[in-house]
Design an enzyme around this catalytic site. Structure first.
Site, PDB file in Angstrom:
ATOM      1  N   ASN A 174      -1.136  -6.813   7.633  1.00  0.00           N
ATOM      2  CA  ASN A 174      -0.084  -7.778   7.964  1.00  0.00           C
ATOM      3  C   ASN A 174       0.071  -7.919   9.491  1.00  0.00           C
ATOM      4  OD1 ASN A 174       2.206  -9.478   7.646  1.00  0.00           O
ATOM      5  ND2 ASN A 174       2.765  -8.397   5.770  1.00  0.00           N
TER       6      ASN A 174
ATOM      7  N   HIS B 102      -1.144  12.730  24.564  1.00  0.00           N
ATOM      8  CA  HIS B 102      -1.021  13.080  25.975  1.00  0.00           C
ATOM      9  C   HIS B 102      -0.491  14.499  26.032  1.00  0.00           C
ATOM     10  CE1 HIS B 102      -1.188   8.934  27.832  1.00  0.00           C
ATOM     11  NE2 HIS B 102      -1.231   8.695  26.548  1.00  0.00           N
TER      12      HIS B 102
ATOM     13  N   ALA C  17       8.507   2.462   4.430  1.00  0.00           N
ATOM     14  CA  ALA C  17       8.677   1.749   5.696  1.00  0.00           C
ATOM     15  C   ALA C  17       9.295   2.659   6.747  1.00  0.00           C
ATOM     16  CB  ALA C  17       9.552   0.516   5.481  1.00  0.00           C
TER      17      ALA C  17
ATOM     18  N   LYS D 285       7.926  11.917  -3.657  1.00  0.00           N
ATOM     19  CA  LYS D 285       7.596  11.951  -5.085  1.00  0.00           C
ATOM     20  C   LYS D 285       6.212  12.545  -5.279  1.00  0.00           C
ATOM     21  CE  LYS D 285       7.431   8.030  -7.547  1.00  0.00           C
ATOM     22  NZ  LYS D 285       8.015   6.750  -7.997  1.00  0.00           N
TER      23      LYS D 285
END
Lengths: 171, 171, 171
Positions: free
Chosen positions: A79, A109, A147, A170
């Protein structure tokens, strides 16, 4: 002499990123049409990404720093605004679904020393929006990641992971 | 009369952001070449950001709402899609490394009243990708902040911070 | 025949997103001037978003996948890089303030089956930067949501929510 040294360094530095920069720029000018799916993959191939031309549907804008280390499997969907740094290998397996604003970083870093570690995604992985995959992470097949998750270690079991840092939700 | 009032307000409002908008737009058209590092800094200086022309390497796209309150030190590197709102002072010290999609916001909304608080980063700070620095935050020298962290209070000790909100991970 | 089948599918697929893609592209070319506020709303209306022309001040770039399911109330302000997927209804009430990089997603992926759930925001809601609102979420009036929050369930009480996933911080 200082100027010549700068120019010489700059040209060497810029040449590393030139091919990626040029073709990703062109890629991002192509409209997000399914009809142009193959053309879009072809331009990504020209940038140095390892994928087959009829393999993936990838939406612009795509953000890539260095293309040559990136491999994308078949049936992948990526996306808008996904970001791959590509300083080390980033391998995306078959049939993965990458949400918008997902980020793949292979660069650590550490006290001014740079460290590069590869990222390896298996097959059938689904990444929700705005996930960050950190250097060195391997994710097994058939995992769903919620998300906004930040994945900082290997995912070797479970079905659904999420959170900051990502934990198994889960099994 | 209502239209005139709107136009008068709109022009006053737009003039505040005009200089920033124009030069940041030009900045974002310049390719991300190290060779053009000085030109890029020069255009940012024209936008109103306080920096010296040979001081920093800043990648486009850069997102800035208001330039005049922003100061950037020497040896700074800022990656793609960094966002500075700039409604109050944002001071970035020397040799800071700002990751992609890092966000600096100086504006609080509190019951429809706006409040502006400055952000102050010391030297040698390393921000991972997608960090958010909230209004009023000060960060001491030599701190590393993990990707995706949200920093909502001053960082006065420790070496590594991370999380939502950010906590000290390593002293 | 395989090619004809692909072209036929691709044209049908692309036509769904054509109107949104075209007008959002035009919207993102218009400078972020308050003076052009009405023109910007007008172009969003042409893309299929349900809003009144003098209702909102919406900054470019705006990211929209499908416009026709989106409704925006009066007095709304939407900052840069907000992302609406719009596969199901997304209703934004009056006087909401949407921060930069806020994301509204109505699509769940569940074992390759797609599920679409609407998002409903009440009035006077303030969303900090980089919030993600997940499918099916309803948020009551007068709620403030902290930057970087991920809202995965309905918000029916409280004044301030935040975190990953979002929890009530202040009743």
């Amino acid at each position: 002499m200082k100027i010549l040294k700068f120019i010489s360094f700059a040209i060497k530095f810029d040449l590393i990123f030139l091919r990626t920069g040029l073709f990703i720029f062109i890629f991002n000018l192509i409209p997000n049409l399914y009809l142009l799916k193959h053309l879009k993959c072809f331009v990504l191939k020209l940038s140095g990404i390892n994928l087959t031309i009829n393999s993936a549907f990838i939406l612009a804008p795509l953000i890539v720093d260095l293309s040559k280390n990136i491999s994308i499997g078949k049936g992948v969907f990526i996306n808008k605004y996904a970001h791959f740094d590509g300083n080390e290998k980033i391998i995306i397996g078959n049939n993965c679904q990458i949400g918008p604003f997902c980020k793949f970083y292979t660069t650590n870093h550490d006290n001014k020393k740079l460290e590069y570690l590869p990222i390896l995604l298996g097959n059938n992985i689904w990444l929700g929006s705005n996930c960050i995959i950190l250097p060195g992470v391997k994710i097994k097949d058939n995992v769903k990641i919620a998300a906004g998750s930040i994945v900082n270690k290997n995912i070797t079991h479970g079905k659904l992971w999420g959170g900051v840092p990502a934990k198994c939700i889960k099994e």
